[in-house]
Design an enzyme around this catalytic site. Sequence first.
Site, PDB file in Angstrom:
ATOM      1  N   SER A   7       0.853  -1.199   0.000  1.00  0.00           N
ATOM      2  CA  SER A   7       0.000   0.000   0.000  1.00  0.00           C
ATOM      3  C   SER A   7       0.883   1.240   0.000  1.00  0.00           C
ATOM      4  O   SER A   7       2.053   1.175   0.396  1.00  0.00           O
ATOM      5  CB  SER A   7      -0.943  -0.013   1.210  1.00  0.00           C
ATOM      6  OG  SER A   7      -0.232  -0.240   2.401  1.00  0.00           O
ATOM      7  N   GLU A   9       1.072   5.527   0.861  1.00  0.00           N
ATOM      8  CA  GLU A   9       0.453   6.642   1.588  1.00  0.00           C
ATOM      9  C   GLU A   9       0.790   7.984   0.934  1.00  0.00           C
ATOM     10  O   GLU A   9       1.932   8.229   0.551  1.00  0.00           O
ATOM     11  CB  GLU A   9       0.973   6.614   3.036  1.00  0.00           C
ATOM     12  CG  GLU A   9       0.413   7.720   3.889  1.00  0.00           C
ATOM     13  CD  GLU A   9       0.810   7.553   5.355  1.00  0.00           C
ATOM     14  OE1 GLU A   9       0.673   6.448   5.915  1.00  0.00           O
ATOM     15  OE2 GLU A   9       1.266   8.557   5.937  1.00  0.00           O
ATOM     16  N   ASP A 100      -1.806  14.321  16.677  1.00  0.00           N
ATOM     17  CA  ASP A 100      -1.114  15.173  17.652  1.00  0.00           C
ATOM     18  C   ASP A 100      -1.753  16.543  17.584  1.00  0.00           C
ATOM     19  O   ASP A 100      -1.928  17.096  16.496  1.00  0.00           O
ATOM     20  CB  ASP A 100       0.375  15.271  17.311  1.00  0.00           C
ATOM     21  CG  ASP A 100       1.051  13.918  17.465  1.00  0.00           C
ATOM     22  OD1 ASP A 100       0.934  13.332  18.554  1.00  0.00           O
ATOM     23  OD2 ASP A 100       1.657  13.461  16.483  1.00  0.00           O
ATOM     24  N   PHE A 207      11.813  14.510  10.470  1.00  0.00           N
ATOM     25  CA  PHE A 207      10.674  13.621  10.755  1.00  0.00           C
ATOM     26  C   PHE A 207      10.998  12.718  11.942  1.00  0.00           C
ATOM     27  O   PHE A 207      10.177  12.508  12.822  1.00  0.00           O
ATOM     28  CB  PHE A 207      10.381  12.692   9.572  1.00  0.00           C
ATOM     29  CG  PHE A 207       9.757  13.363   8.375  1.00  0.00           C
ATOM     30  CD1 PHE A 207       9.091  14.571   8.484  1.00  0.00           C
ATOM     31  CD2 PHE A 207       9.829  12.762   7.130  1.00  0.00           C
ATOM     32  CE1 PHE A 207       8.512  15.174   7.372  1.00  0.00           C
ATOM     33  CE2 PHE A 207       9.258  13.346   6.014  1.00  0.00           C
ATOM     34  CZ  PHE A 207       8.602  14.557   6.134  1.00  0.00           C
ATOM     35  N   HIS A 257       3.923  -1.014   3.709  1.00  0.00           N
ATOM     36  CA  HIS A 257       3.162   0.220   3.487  1.00  0.00           C
ATOM     37  C   HIS A 257       4.182   1.338   3.287  1.00  0.00           C
ATOM     38  O   HIS A 257       4.966   1.642   4.191  1.00  0.00           O
ATOM     39  CB  HIS A 257       2.285   0.500   4.721  1.00  0.00           C
ATOM     40  CG  HIS A 257       1.523   1.789   4.658  1.00  0.00           C
ATOM     41  ND1 HIS A 257       0.330   1.913   3.986  1.00  0.00           N
ATOM     42  CD2 HIS A 257       1.780   3.023   5.180  1.00  0.00           C
ATOM     43  CE1 HIS A 257      -0.128   3.164   4.105  1.00  0.00           C
ATOM     44  NE2 HIS A 257       0.746   3.857   4.825  1.00  0.00           N
TER      45      HIS A 257
HETATM   46  P1  FAD Z   1      -2.785   6.242  20.423  1.00  0.00           P
HETATM   47  O1  FAD Z   1      -2.893   4.840  20.019  1.00  0.00           O
HETATM   48  O2  FAD Z   1      -3.960   6.871  21.112  1.00  0.00           O
HETATM   49  O3  FAD Z   1      -1.487   6.377  21.351  1.00  0.00           O
HETATM   50  C1  FAD Z   1      -0.940   7.646  21.697  1.00  0.00           C
HETATM   51  C2  FAD Z   1      -0.178   7.553  23.005  1.00  0.00           C
HETATM   52  O4  FAD Z   1      -1.083   7.389  24.104  1.00  0.00           O
HETATM   53  C3  FAD Z   1       0.782   6.363  23.111  1.00  0.00           C
HETATM   54  O5  FAD Z   1       1.891   6.788  23.859  1.00  0.00           O
HETATM   55  C4  FAD Z   1      -0.018   5.315  23.872  1.00  0.00           C
HETATM   56  O6  FAD Z   1       0.823   4.416  24.605  1.00  0.00           O
HETATM   57  C5  FAD Z   1      -0.856   6.175  24.797  1.00  0.00           C
HETATM   58  N1  FAD Z   1      -2.199   5.605  25.032  1.00  0.00           N
HETATM   59  C6  FAD Z   1      -3.027   5.072  24.105  1.00  0.00           C
HETATM   60  N2  FAD Z   1      -4.194   4.691  24.656  1.00  0.00           N
HETATM   61  C7  FAD Z   1      -4.111   5.005  25.965  1.00  0.00           C
HETATM   62  C8  FAD Z   1      -5.006   4.869  27.050  1.00  0.00           C
HETATM   63  N3  FAD Z   1      -6.255   4.370  26.865  1.00  0.00           N
HETATM   64  N4  FAD Z   1      -4.589   5.298  28.270  1.00  0.00           N
HETATM   65  C9  FAD Z   1      -3.353   5.838  28.461  1.00  0.00           C
HETATM   66  N5  FAD Z   1      -2.467   5.985  27.444  1.00  0.00           N
HETATM   67  C10 FAD Z   1      -2.837   5.595  26.212  1.00  0.00           C
HETATM   68  N6  FAD Z   1      -1.063  11.708  12.416  1.00  0.00           N
HETATM   69  C11 FAD Z   1      -1.941  12.575  11.869  1.00  0.00           C
HETATM   70  O7  FAD Z   1      -2.200  13.625  12.437  1.00  0.00           O
HETATM   71  N7  FAD Z   1      -2.529  12.317  10.666  1.00  0.00           N
HETATM   72  C12 FAD Z   1      -2.305  11.175   9.985  1.00  0.00           C
HETATM   73  O8  FAD Z   1      -2.858  10.968   8.909  1.00  0.00           O
HETATM   74  C13 FAD Z   1      -1.402  10.220  10.553  1.00  0.00           C
HETATM   75  N8  FAD Z   1      -1.158   9.039   9.943  1.00  0.00           N
HETATM   76  C14 FAD Z   1      -0.366   8.092  10.563  1.00  0.00           C
HETATM   77  C15 FAD Z   1      -0.231   6.840   9.994  1.00  0.00           C
HETATM   78  C16 FAD Z   1       0.554   5.857  10.600  1.00  0.00           C
HETATM   79  C17 FAD Z   1       0.668   4.496   9.956  1.00  0.00           C
HETATM   80  C18 FAD Z   1       1.231   6.154  11.805  1.00  0.00           C
HETATM   81  C19 FAD Z   1       2.107   5.117  12.444  1.00  0.00           C
HETATM   82  C20 FAD Z   1       1.095   7.405  12.391  1.00  0.00           C
HETATM   83  C21 FAD Z   1       0.291   8.381  11.804  1.00  0.00           C
HETATM   84  N9  FAD Z   1       0.087   9.641  12.372  1.00  0.00           N
HETATM   85  C22 FAD Z   1      -0.787  10.541  11.798  1.00  0.00           C
HETATM   86  C23 FAD Z   1       0.783  10.003  13.604  1.00  0.00           C
HETATM   87  C24 FAD Z   1      -0.038   9.694  14.874  1.00  0.00           C
HETATM   88  O9  FAD Z   1      -1.236  10.440  14.873  1.00  0.00           O
HETATM   89  C25 FAD Z   1       0.827  10.052  16.071  1.00  0.00           C
HETATM   90  O10 FAD Z   1       1.869   9.139  16.179  1.00  0.00           O
HETATM   91  C26 FAD Z   1       0.084  10.221  17.398  1.00  0.00           C
HETATM   92  O11 FAD Z   1       1.004  10.780  18.342  1.00  0.00           O
HETATM   93  C27 FAD Z   1      -0.420   8.927  18.000  1.00  0.00           C
HETATM   94  O12 FAD Z   1      -1.494   8.432  17.327  1.00  0.00           O
HETATM   95  P2  FAD Z   1      -2.047   6.946  17.676  1.00  0.00           P
HETATM   96  O13 FAD Z   1      -3.249   6.750  16.868  1.00  0.00           O
HETATM   97  O14 FAD Z   1      -0.968   5.971  17.591  1.00  0.00           O
HETATM   98  O15 FAD Z   1      -2.453   7.210  19.221  1.00  0.00           O
END
Ligand code: FAD
Length: 276
Positions: A7, A9, A100, A207, A257
């Site tokens: 895939s 991105e 973020d 990055f 990916h």
């Molecule tokens: P989460 O899974 O919510 O985790 C974030 C942090 O919180 C981690 O440290 C985790 O350990 C902690 N955590 C999670 N759940 C809990 C809980 N219930 N209680 C306490 N702590 C918790 N960003 C964008 O803005 N736009 C994008 O399109 C984008 N695409 C991405 C695509 C990929 C494949 C990846 C790997 C990252 C992407 N990101 C994107 C970046 C991502 O949004 C950031 O890395 C963000 O900081 C974390 O997102 P997450 O969904 O992993 O968060």
Amino acid sequence: MPKPIISFEFFPPQTPEGMEKLTTVRNQLCQLRPEFFSVTFGAGGSTQERTLQTVRQIHQEGFAVAPHLSCVGSTRDNIRELLQTYQQLGVRRIVALRGDLPSGMASIGEFQYANELVSFIRAQTGEHFHIEVAAYPEFHPQAKSAHDDLLNFKRKVVAGADSAITQYFYNADSYFYFVDACRKLGVTIPIVPGIMPIVKFSQLARFSDACGAEIPRWMRKTLEGYGDDSTSVQNFGLDVVTQLCEKLLAGGAPGLHFYTLNQSGSSIEICKRLAL
Ligand code: FAD
């Protein structure tokens, strides 16, 4: 060995010229028969319109497309509306993220973590979407501990994620260790490694500092040593990243990916070298 799932991105372009260029890039990449193209989404909804426009265009061209959806700074109503739009469009896959909080944005909104978004998508749309979530073989920079991060990753799977895409990394062992640790916790979903081709060292370093992905010292030193010699940077990048992909696929990774940064050259060359 089953055929790896590939895939690509993209980020949503800011200008009509960027959009046109991306169409060309997509037409080149589609020769590799990717499973889907994904389109990023600026946290806080900053790229919402452009993401939607790019997703629409890819969908209209007849390709499978997976919009990213980040929930930080957003409301349930806003996310519900976007999900409905994607559902009506016929989109079947979503990359669900926390995102973020952009600087200057005060409120985190109605979702705190990505697992809450995954639960919300399932509650609103049942099994309509294949949900992808993010995974971090070198652990998320804000995680309290490596073990906590694994448990938090598992929360997203329990909430209904179907598969995961990892943050990029250059050390294959971190991926194998992560997948192993997930399997020991009973997490069985496919975890596809995210691959960042190396085109420009300064950009990669920026990055990596922001997202916590490590550039191993030997790679950093070599890349620094090339200075402005972009041909050497690219040749080194192609060699290193192809070897990484070879190791990952040989070790059982279900696919790759590519973070394309809206360019096709490196991804195509790497896939060619891998005979994909
Ligand atoms: P989460 O899974 O919510 O985790 C974030 C942090 O919180 C981690 O440290 C985790 O350990 C902690 N955590 C999670 N759940 C809990 C809980 N219930 N209680 C306490 N702590 C918790 N960003 C964008 O803005 N736009 C994008 O399109 C984008 N695409 C991405 C695509 C990929 C494949 C990846 C790997 C990252 C992407 N990101 C994107 C970046 C991502 O949004 C950031 O890395 C963000 O900081 C974390 O997102 P997450 O969904 O992993 O968060």
